[in-house]
Motif scaffolding. Structure first.
Motif, PDB file in Angstrom:
ATOM      1  N   GLU A 163      -2.243   3.440 -12.673  1.00  0.00           N
ATOM      2  CA  GLU A 163      -2.055   3.571 -11.224  1.00  0.00           C
ATOM      3  C   GLU A 163      -1.012   2.604 -10.666  1.00  0.00           C
ATOM      4  OE1 GLU A 163      -5.646   3.718  -8.943  1.00  0.00           O
ATOM      5  OE2 GLU A 163      -6.467   5.354 -10.170  1.00  0.00           O
ATOM      6  N   PRO A 184       2.860   1.957 -10.860  1.00  0.00           N
ATOM      7  CA  PRO A 184       4.045   2.620 -11.424  1.00  0.00           C
ATOM      8  C   PRO A 184       4.812   1.682 -12.351  1.00  0.00           C
ATOM      9  CG  PRO A 184       4.358   2.176  -9.077  1.00  0.00           C
ATOM     10  CD  PRO A 184       2.945   1.811  -9.400  1.00  0.00           C
ATOM     11  N   ARG A 185       5.350   2.257 -13.464  1.00  0.00           N
ATOM     12  CA  ARG A 185       6.223   1.454 -14.331  1.00  0.00           C
ATOM     13  C   ARG A 185       7.401   0.942 -13.521  1.00  0.00           C
ATOM     14  NH1 ARG A 185       5.870   4.422 -19.608  1.00  0.00           N
ATOM     15  NH2 ARG A 185       4.390   3.085 -20.678  1.00  0.00           N
ATOM     16  N   LEU A 186       7.784  -0.339 -13.761  1.00  0.00           N
ATOM     17  CA  LEU A 186       8.847  -0.983 -12.972  1.00  0.00           C
ATOM     18  C   LEU A 186       8.491  -0.954 -11.489  1.00  0.00           C
ATOM     19  CD1 LEU A 186      12.091   0.311 -14.743  1.00  0.00           C
ATOM     20  CD2 LEU A 186      11.133  -1.981 -14.839  1.00  0.00           C
ATOM     21  N   GLY A 187       7.198  -1.170 -11.196  1.00  0.00           N
ATOM     22  CA  GLY A 187       6.760  -1.175  -9.802  1.00  0.00           C
ATOM     23  C   GLY A 187       5.594  -2.117  -9.617  1.00  0.00           C
ATOM     24  N   ALA A 188       4.918  -1.999  -8.501  1.00  0.00           N
ATOM     25  CA  ALA A 188       3.820  -2.911  -8.190  1.00  0.00           C
ATOM     26  C   ALA A 188       2.819  -2.232  -7.271  1.00  0.00           C
ATOM     27  CB  ALA A 188       4.353  -4.173  -7.513  1.00  0.00           C
ATOM     28  N   ARG A 189       1.619  -2.808  -7.207  1.00  0.00           N
ATOM     29  CA  ARG A 189       0.633  -2.407  -6.196  1.00  0.00           C
ATOM     30  C   ARG A 189       0.221  -3.658  -5.445  1.00  0.00           C
ATOM     31  NH1 ARG A 189      -1.964   2.614  -6.865  1.00  0.00           N
ATOM     32  NH2 ARG A 189      -2.642   2.247  -4.724  1.00  0.00           N
ATOM     33  N   VAL A 190      -0.142  -3.461  -4.192  1.00  0.00           N
ATOM     34  CA  VAL A 190      -0.612  -4.588  -3.383  1.00  0.00           C
ATOM     35  C   VAL A 190      -2.135  -4.631  -3.461  1.00  0.00           C
ATOM     36  CG1 VAL A 190      -0.649  -5.631  -1.102  1.00  0.00           C
ATOM     37  CG2 VAL A 190       1.312  -4.265  -1.824  1.00  0.00           C
ATOM     38  N   VAL A 191      -2.663  -5.807  -3.763  1.00  0.00           N
ATOM     39  CA  VAL A 191      -4.112  -5.968  -3.814  1.00  0.00           C
ATOM     40  C   VAL A 191      -4.538  -6.904  -2.689  1.00  0.00           C
ATOM     41  CG1 VAL A 191      -6.072  -6.663  -5.235  1.00  0.00           C
ATOM     42  CG2 VAL A 191      -4.008  -5.733  -6.314  1.00  0.00           C
ATOM     43  N   ARG A 192      -5.449  -6.400  -1.845  1.00  0.00           N
ATOM     44  CA  ARG A 192      -5.965  -7.261  -0.774  1.00  0.00           C
ATOM     45  C   ARG A 192      -7.055  -8.156  -1.335  1.00  0.00           C
ATOM     46  NH1 ARG A 192      -7.164  -3.180   3.944  1.00  0.00           N
ATOM     47  NH2 ARG A 192      -5.146  -2.151   3.848  1.00  0.00           N
ATOM     48  N   GLU A 239      -3.063   0.465  -0.311  1.00  0.00           N
ATOM     49  CA  GLU A 239      -3.303  -0.849  -0.893  1.00  0.00           C
ATOM     50  C   GLU A 239      -4.609  -0.802  -1.675  1.00  0.00           C
ATOM     51  OE1 GLU A 239      -3.172  -3.739   2.233  1.00  0.00           O
ATOM     52  OE2 GLU A 239      -0.991  -3.625   2.399  1.00  0.00           O
ATOM     53  N   LEU A 240      -4.729  -1.682  -2.660  1.00  0.00           N
ATOM     54  CA  LEU A 240      -5.968  -1.776  -3.419  1.00  0.00           C
ATOM     55  C   LEU A 240      -6.747  -2.949  -2.869  1.00  0.00           C
ATOM     56  CD1 LEU A 240      -4.203  -1.483  -6.858  1.00  0.00           C
ATOM     57  CD2 LEU A 240      -5.634   0.300  -5.838  1.00  0.00           C
ATOM     58  N   SER A 241      -8.075  -2.954  -3.067  1.00  0.00           N
ATOM     59  CA  SER A 241      -8.801  -4.158  -2.693  1.00  0.00           C
ATOM     60  C   SER A 241      -9.809  -4.480  -3.778  1.00  0.00           C
ATOM     61  CB  SER A 241      -9.470  -3.981  -1.338  1.00  0.00           C
ATOM     62  OG  SER A 241     -10.198  -2.787  -1.338  1.00  0.00           O
ATOM     63  N   ILE A 242     -10.142  -5.758  -3.872  1.00  0.00           N
ATOM     64  CA  ILE A 242     -11.134  -6.143  -4.891  1.00  0.00           C
ATOM     65  C   ILE A 242     -12.242  -6.950  -4.226  1.00  0.00           C
ATOM     66  CG2 ILE A 242      -9.675  -6.116  -6.949  1.00  0.00           C
ATOM     67  CD1 ILE A 242      -9.159  -9.060  -6.553  1.00  0.00           C
ATOM     68  N   ARG A 256      12.181   4.361  -0.894  1.00  0.00           N
ATOM     69  CA  ARG A 256      10.940   4.670  -1.598  1.00  0.00           C
ATOM     70  C   ARG A 256       9.831   4.928  -0.581  1.00  0.00           C
ATOM     71  NH1 ARG A 256       8.982   0.023  -4.481  1.00  0.00           N
ATOM     72  NH2 ARG A 256      11.164  -0.623  -4.424  1.00  0.00           N
ATOM     73  N   VAL A 297      -9.055  -4.415 -11.028  1.00  0.00           N
ATOM     74  CA  VAL A 297      -8.159  -3.994  -9.948  1.00  0.00           C
ATOM     75  C   VAL A 297      -8.031  -2.474  -9.915  1.00  0.00           C
ATOM     76  CG1 VAL A 297      -5.816  -4.129  -9.036  1.00  0.00           C
ATOM     77  CG2 VAL A 297      -6.843  -6.140 -10.103  1.00  0.00           C
ATOM     78  N   CYS A 298      -7.530  -1.891 -11.018  1.00  0.00           N
ATOM     79  CA  CYS A 298      -7.341  -0.450 -11.093  1.00  0.00           C
ATOM     80  C   CYS A 298      -6.907  -0.123 -12.517  1.00  0.00           C
ATOM     81  CB  CYS A 298      -6.244   0.011 -10.106  1.00  0.00           C
ATOM     82  SG  CYS A 298      -4.598  -0.603 -10.537  1.00  0.00           S
ATOM     83  N   ASN A 354      -2.678 -11.188   0.360  1.00  0.00           N
ATOM     84  CA  ASN A 354      -2.219 -10.109  -0.509  1.00  0.00           C
ATOM     85  C   ASN A 354      -1.630 -10.628  -1.818  1.00  0.00           C
ATOM     86  OD1 ASN A 354      -3.012  -8.288   1.351  1.00  0.00           O
ATOM     87  ND2 ASN A 354      -0.964  -7.662   2.005  1.00  0.00           N
ATOM     88  N   HIS A 379       0.319   6.524  -4.019  1.00  0.00           N
ATOM     89  CA  HIS A 379       0.144   5.122  -4.446  1.00  0.00           C
ATOM     90  C   HIS A 379       1.082   4.190  -3.690  1.00  0.00           C
ATOM     91  CE1 HIS A 379       3.951   4.882  -6.614  1.00  0.00           C
ATOM     92  NE2 HIS A 379       3.724   6.136  -6.966  1.00  0.00           N
ATOM     93  N   ARG A 384      20.805  -0.497 -10.555  1.00  0.00           N
ATOM     94  CA  ARG A 384      19.872   0.631 -10.631  1.00  0.00           C
ATOM     95  C   ARG A 384      19.984   1.597  -9.448  1.00  0.00           C
ATOM     96  NH1 ARG A 384      15.052  -1.714 -12.772  1.00  0.00           N
ATOM     97  NH2 ARG A 384      13.815  -0.577 -11.248  1.00  0.00           N
ATOM     98  N   GLN A 440       7.306  -4.929  -2.819  1.00  0.00           N
ATOM     99  CA  GLN A 440       8.161  -3.804  -2.450  1.00  0.00           C
ATOM    100  C   GLN A 440       9.540  -3.878  -3.108  1.00  0.00           C
ATOM    101  OE1 GLN A 440       6.364  -1.788   0.171  1.00  0.00           O
ATOM    102  NE2 GLN A 440       4.959  -3.188  -0.847  1.00  0.00           N
ATOM    103  N   ILE A 471      13.431  -0.233  -1.390  1.00  0.00           N
ATOM    104  CA  ILE A 471      12.142   0.080  -0.772  1.00  0.00           C
ATOM    105  C   ILE A 471      12.252   1.074   0.396  1.00  0.00           C
ATOM    106  CG2 ILE A 471      12.240  -2.030   0.643  1.00  0.00           C
ATOM    107  CD1 ILE A 471       9.091  -0.186  -0.605  1.00  0.00           C
ATOM    108  N   GLN A 502      11.552   4.168  -8.471  1.00  0.00           N
ATOM    109  CA  GLN A 502      11.488   2.715  -8.713  1.00  0.00           C
ATOM    110  C   GLN A 502      12.880   2.098  -8.769  1.00  0.00           C
ATOM    111  OE1 GLN A 502       7.696   3.087  -8.265  1.00  0.00           O
ATOM    112  NE2 GLN A 502       8.677   1.085  -8.434  1.00  0.00           N
TER     113      GLN A 502
END
Lengths: 108, 808
Positions: free
Chosen positions: A18, A20-28, B805-808, B556, A13-14, A33, B801, B529, A60, B553, B549
Motif C-alpha cells: 500500500e 507506492p514504490r518510490l513513494g510514501a504514505r503519511v502516518v498520523r 492518510e494512515l493512522s496507528i 500527482r 502501519v499497513c 505526522n 492512496h 525524472r 510528498q 507533487i 511517482q
C-alpha cells in the motif's frame, strides 16, 4: 509501572504493497505526522514529515535512491538518517521501521 | 573484488577536480594515491592574485585540504616529486625512492613558468608568478624593497603588477609587444586598459626586449634592455608565459608535442595512462585556463569510471582580468579577417568599448572594456554557435533581462555594493555570493546555486550572478554551455540526445531509459525524472508508461501544494466564462469545507486556497467542474475579452474563440505551463502580447503571436501569422504548441524555446510546409484523444492512496 503511551512500541502501519514504490504514505501518530517511504528496492524508511528547511511535507517529495527531494524548495534529504545533503544543513527526525511478512511496522 | 590502483602524479586543480568527479560517480572503484611536488594540498591557483593584492589569505583559497584526501581514503604524498614511470612494471618512482604500483595512471603535472634565457636570470629577487611560494616571496619582497619590474604584459603579469602596486611598490611593466594583453585584446581596448592602470600608478614600457638582468651582491639591481636603456629593480617578476611540464611523460616514452598528447577521452598513447590539465596537448592545443581543465577532468573521470560516454572536444575560452575596478572581457577570435564583420560601440570619454566579430551570422569573438555586463551572454551565443541574424540590430545593447522588476534596475555587478540584494527570491546579497565563491572555491553557476541559493529559484537574477562569478574568478569562469549541458548529474547526455534516443529506440518507461542510456543513478533524481516522464508521454502518447511517482507533487495530487502543506483548487472555466450554478456550487463547497481563501486569479479563474489533501476528491466531486490544471505543466487558461458579443469595439467573437481553443487543448501536458489569450480587437484587453500563444482579432481575421511571457522574463510575443478562420487559428496554435512539446527542454517556456531555435526555424516548420503543420496539429489531437479529466478519475476513486492518510 510504565505508562504505556510513553514507551516506544512496534505498531503495524499497513501492508508494504500500500506504499507506492518510490513513494510514501503519511502516518498520523501521537507525535505528529510521520512519512513512511518505500524505495525501488523495497527498503522502507520513516522520517518526521517535516523538512528541516521550512517544514515542507517530505512525504510528498520525489523519492530517488535513498533520498527524497522536499516539494517546497527542493532540499534533498537522506532517508537513512534524515540529514539534508550538503551544502544544505539540517535534519528530520527518523523512526525505526521494518517489514515483516509483507507488513510495515513503525516503532514509536 | 580487489580494487584497481589509480595513481595521480601532480596535485593541482585539474587533477584534484578529476578525482572529485570520479569519487562522485564511482567512489569504490579505485585505491587512489596522489603525489604532489608542492608542500601544500590542492589550492585555488587563480586566486593567487587576490592573495597578492591582500584581499584574501592562503587559508581562504584551499580547495581540498589534507583532511579531504584522508576522508576519501586517498593516500597523499606531499613534497614528493615523481622522477620515473616504469611502464612495463606499471609503477612510479619518486625522488626519495618511494614507489607505487598502478593499474591506471593520471598525469596532471601542470606547467612551468617560462624563464627568459638572459644573463642574470638566476640572481636573488628574480622570480616567476606561479605558486604559493612565489606569491609569498613577492609579499615578503614588497615589505623590504621599492622597485619592482614585471616582465610580461599579459593577464598574469598585469595581475602581479597590480598586486605589488597595492602592496606599495613602484611597479614598471615591461612588454615586448606594441600593446598589452595582445592575445586577448585589440589595440583600442588595450590602450584604454593601459590608461586605467596608469591611473592606478603602474608604469609601462612597451616594445622593450630584455637584454640582461644586472646584479649587485648576488641580488637583482636593474634591468637592461636591448636599446641600452636601464631601469632599477629590486624585485623582478617574469610572467612571460608557461610551458607544459612534459619531462616525466617524455622520459617514459609517451608521445608529446607541445604538451602530452591525449585523445578525446584524455588517454595518452599508453591507454592506461591518462593526462589532464595544463600539461596536455589536445588536438594540438594547450589550455591554460581553469574552465577547459575542469571539462577535461570530468571527461577523464567518466572514462576512469568506465562509463562509455563523454568526450572532450576542445573548449572556447574567455578571459577576464581580476584587477578590482577594471572591467575587461575577451573571448574567441578578435583579429578578424576578410570574411568577418565587426560591430563596434566606442565611447572613449565614457570609457566604454565593445567589439563583436561576426562570421556567417555567428559571433566568433568579442572584446569588451569598461562595460562587460553582456560578456557572459555574448560568450554563450558564441559557444552555442547560435545565429544572431534576428537580433543583430540590438545585439550590442545586450540582453535586456538582467535585473528586471525587483532588482532596482541593477545591471552592473561591479557597481553593486556588498550589501545589495542580488537574488530577490532567496534574499542573497552580493557579498554573500563573492564570499562563497572565494571561500568555497566555486567556479560554476551550479556551484553558486547550490551553496548560496542565489539564482536557484526563479532564475531572473542569473545574469547578474554570472557577472559576479565572472568578475570574481576571472578566466576560470565558463557560462553554462546551453548546447552541450547534460540533463542533470545522472547522465552526460543532453536533453536533445535523450529525447532522440527515446524516439529512436522506442523507450516506453523511465526504468528503460535509465537502463538503455546508462544513467549513473539507479532511479534518476528529482530533476531528471519529471523531465523523462514528460519526454516519454510526449514521444509515445497512449503507449508510454506515465509514472505518477516521477511527477512533482502538484501533478500527482492534481492541486497546487502551498507553503503549509495544504492545497489550492482552481476549477476550469472555459474562456473565463462561468454560470450562476457554478458560482453557487463553489460557494457551497467553500462553506462546507471551511476553505479559508477565495481569490480571483490573473488568468480569469477562481482559486480556492487552503484545502486539506484528504478533502480534495470530495471538493472536486461537489464542485462538479473540470480540472483547471493550474497545478500542472500543461495548458492552464485561455484568457479572453468580451469581444464582438458585447463590446462596442469588438470586431471578432474572442470569447467563443477562447472557449474553442481551451476545449481543444485542455488536458495537454507540456514542457512548462502554457497560457493563451484571445482579444477581440487590436486594443488587446486580454493581454495577448505576453502569452505563449496570443490571438488578436482584427476586422479581416485573426493575428497569432507566440512566445510571449509575463513572468520571470517579461517578453513581448512575436508575430507569427495572420489567418482568416477559426479553424486556421486552431491549426497554427496547435501546431506551434506541438512543436514546443516535441522539441523544448523540460521547464523551458515557449520564449526560451524560441530563443534557442530561432523564429526563422519556427516559421519554416509552420508556414513553409503546410503538410508538416497539419501533421504536427494531428499529432497533438491524437495525443489528447481520450485523455481523461484527472479530477473525474479521482472522484471515482483512482489513486486513492494518494489522498488517504494512515493512522496507528
Amino acid at each position: 509501572m510504565n505508562d504505556v503511551s510513553t514507551v516506544a512500541q512496534w505498531r503495524r502501519v499497513c501492508p508494504l504493497s500500500e506504499i507506492p514504490r518510490l513513494g510514501a504514505r503519511v502516518v498520523r501518530t501521537a507525535h505528529g505526522n510521520v512519512a513512511v517511504f518505500r524505495n525501488d528496492t523495497d527498503e522502507v524508511f520513516a522520517l518526521r514529515d517535516h523538512c528541516p528547511h521550512k517544514g515542507g511535507p517530505l512525504s510528498q517529495g520525489i523519492v530517488f535512491g535513498r533520498h527524497v527531494a522536499c516539494p517546497l524548495h527542493n532540499w534533498t534529504i537522506r532517508l537513512e538518517d534524515g540529514k539534508a545533503v550538503a551544502p544544505d544543513e539540517g535534519c528530520a527526525a527518523t523512526f525505526p521501521v521494518k517489514v515483516e511478512a509483507g507488513e510495515v511496522y513503525l516503532q514509536i | 573484488m580487489k580494487k584497481m590502483k589509480l595513481v595521480m602524479v601532480g596535485n593541482g586543480m585539474a587533477g584534484a577536480r578529476a578525482l572529485e568527479e570520479l569519487l562522485k560517480i564511482a567512489p569504490d572503484l579505485y585505491d587512489i594515491t596522489v603525489f604532489g611536488a608542492e608542500p601544500h594540498a590542492n589550492y585555488n591557483r587563480i586566486l593567487l592574485s587576490p592573495v597578492l593584492a591582500g584581499e584574501m589569505t592562503l587559508q581562504d583559497i584551499m580547495l581540498n585540504d589534507e583532511d579531504w584526501y584522508r576522508d576519501n581514503g586517498i593516500k597523499l604524498h606531499l613534497g614528493k616529486k615523481i622522477v620515473r614511470i616504469d611502464r612495463v612494471a606499471r609503477k612510479v618512482v619518486a625522488a626519495d625512492g618511494t614507489e607505487e604500483r598502478y593499474d591506471r595512471l593520471l598525469l596532471s603535472t601542470g606547467s612551468n613558468p617560462f624563464i627568459l634565457p638572459v644573463p642574470g636570470k638566476e640572481l636573488d629577487g628574480v622570480i616567476t608568478y606561479r605558486d604559493i611560494a612565489d606569491t609569498e616571496a613577492m609579499i615578503v619582497a614588497s615589505g623590504k624593497f621599492r622597485h619592482a619590474v614585471v616582465i610580461g604584459g599579459g593577464l598574469l603579469g598585469l595581475e602581479a603588477a597590480n598586486g605589488l602596486r597595492l602592496r606599495g611598490m613602484e611597479v614598471t611593466v615591461v612588454h615586448l609587444m606594441p600593446w598589452l594583453m595582445e592575445r586577448q585584446l585589440d589595440k583600442t581596448a588595450a590602450d584604454m586598459l593601459q590608461k586605467s592602470l596608469e591611473k592606478k600608478g603602474l608604469r609601462f614600457l612597451l616594445q622593450k626586449e630584455t637584454a640582461e638582468i644586472v646584479g649587485r651582491d648576488g641580488r637583482v639591481a636593474a634591468v637592461r634592455f636591448k636599446d641600452g636603456q636601464e631601469i632599477a629593480a629590486d624585485l623582478l617578476v617574469m610572467a612571460v608565459g608557461i610551458r607544459p611540464n612534459t619531462d616525466l611523460a617524455q622520459s617514459a616514452g609517451l608521445y608529446c608535442n607541445r604538451g602530452i598528447v591525449v585523445n578525446d577521452t584524455m588517454q595518452t598513447f599508453d591507454p592506461v595512462i591518462y593526462a589532464v590539465g595544463e600539461c596536455v596537448a589536445h588536438r594540438g592545443i594547450v589550455y591554460g585556463l581553469v574552465a577547459p581543465l575542469f571539462e577535461m577532468a570530468k571527461v577523464c573521470a567518466n572514462h576512469l569510471a568506465q562509463f562509455g560516454i563523454g568526450r572532450y572536444e576542445g573548449s572556447v575560452t574567455s578571459t577576464k582580468l581580476k584587477v578590482t575596478g577594471i572591467d575587461v572581457f575577451s573571448a574567441g577570435n578578435f583579429g578578424g579577417g576578410p570574411d568577418t564583420e565587426e560591430i563596434v560601440l566606442h565611447d572613449s570619454v565614457g570609457g566604454i568599448y565593445k567589439k563583436l566579430l561576426i562570421r556567417d551570422n555567428r559571433i566568433i569573438g568579442s572584446v569588451m572594456y569598461g562595460d562587460t555586463v553582456d560578456g557572459a551572454w555574448f560568450f554563450q551565443l558564441m559557444r552555442d554557435g547560435q545565429s544572431v541574424a534576428e537580433i543583430r540590430d540590438h545585439l550590442m545593447f545586450g540582453q535586456a533581462h538582467l535585473g528586471n522588476a525587483g532588482h532596482q534596475g541593477q545591471n552592473k555587478a561591479a557597481a553593486m555594493s556588498d550589501i545589495m540584494e542580488v537574488c530577490g527570491c532567496n534574499g542573497v546579497a552580493k557579498g554573500s555570493i563573492t564570499r562563497a565563491i572565494k571561500e568555497k572555491g566555486l567556479f560554476t553557476l551550479d556551484d553558486v546555486r547550490k551553496h548560496t541559493k542565489a539564482s536557484s529559484s526563479c532564475g531572473s537574477c542569473t545574469g547578474l550572478v554570472e557577472q559576479i562569478l565572472a568578475s570574481t574568478v576571472g578566466g576560470a569562469y565558463t557560462p553554462q554551455a546551453t548546447v552541450t549541458k547534460p540533463m542533470c548529474g545522472c547522465t552526460e547526455l543532453t536533453h536533445e540526445e535523450v529525447r532522440k534516443a527515446i524516439r529512436a529506440q522506442k523507450l516506453l518507461s523511465i526504468p528503460r531509459v535509465i537502463d538503455a542510456l546508462e544513467w549513473h543513478t539507479p532511479n534518476g533524481c528529482a530533476s531528471c525524472r519529471p523531465a523523462l516522464n514528460f519526454y516519454l508521454i510526449a514521444a509515445w502518447p497512449h503507449q508510454a508508461e506515465d509514472d505518477p511517482q516521477s511527477r512533482f507533487i502538484n501533478e500527482r495530487a492534481h492541486a497546487n501544494i502551498q507553503k503549509d502543506g495544504t492545497y489550492s483548487v482552481v476549477p476550469r472555466m472555459f474562456g473565463g466564462v462561468t454560470t450562476a450554478g457554478e458560482l453557487r456550487r463553489i460557494a457551497d463547497v467553500v462553506d462546507k469545507y471551511k476553505i479559508p481563501t477565495v481569490k480571483v486569479t490573473g488568468g480569469q479563474r477562481i482559486d480556492l486556497l487552503g484545502v486539506r489533501k484528504e478533502d480534495l476528491p470530495r471538493v472536486w466531486g461537489e464542485l462538479d467542474m473540470p480540472s483547471g490544471h493550474a497545478y500542472a505543466k500543461a495548458l492552464r487558461t485561455v484568457k479572453t475579452c468580451v469581444g464582438s458579443e458585447w463590446c462596442r469595439f469588438g470586431v471578432q467573437d474572442s470569447t467563443q474563440m477562447g472557449i474553442d481553443l481551451e476545449k481543444a487543448f485542455w488536458k495537454m501536458y507540456a514542457p512548462h505551463k502554457v497560457k493563451m489569450a484571445v482579444s477581440g480587437c487590436p486594443r488587446n484587453c486580454a493581454e495577448s502580447g505576453i502569452k505563449d500563444v496570443g490571438v488578436i482579432g482584427v476586422d479581416s481575421g485573426w493575428e497569432i503571436y507566440i512566445g510571449g511571457n509575463g513572468g520571470i522574463k517579461t517578453e513581448v510575443a512575436q508575430f507569427l501569422v495572420k489567418v482568416k478562420t477559426k479553424e486556421e487559428v486552431l491549426e497554427y496554435a496547435g501546431a506551434f504548441i506541438q512543436l514546443y512539446r516535441e522539441e523544448a527542454r523540460y521547464l523551458d517556456r515557449t520564449v526560451h524555446y524560441i530563443q534557442r531555435v530561432g523564429m526563422d526555424y519556427i516559421r519554416k516548420q509552420l508556414m513553409e510546409d503546410p503538410a508538416n503543420r497539419k501533421a504536427l496539429y494531428e499529432r497533438l489531437i491524437f495525443a489528447l484523444q481520450d485523455e481523461k479529466d484527472p479530477w473525474v478519475e479521482r472522484i471515482k476513486g483512482s489513486a486513492a492512496h494518494e489522498f488517504e492518510e494512515l493512522s496507528i
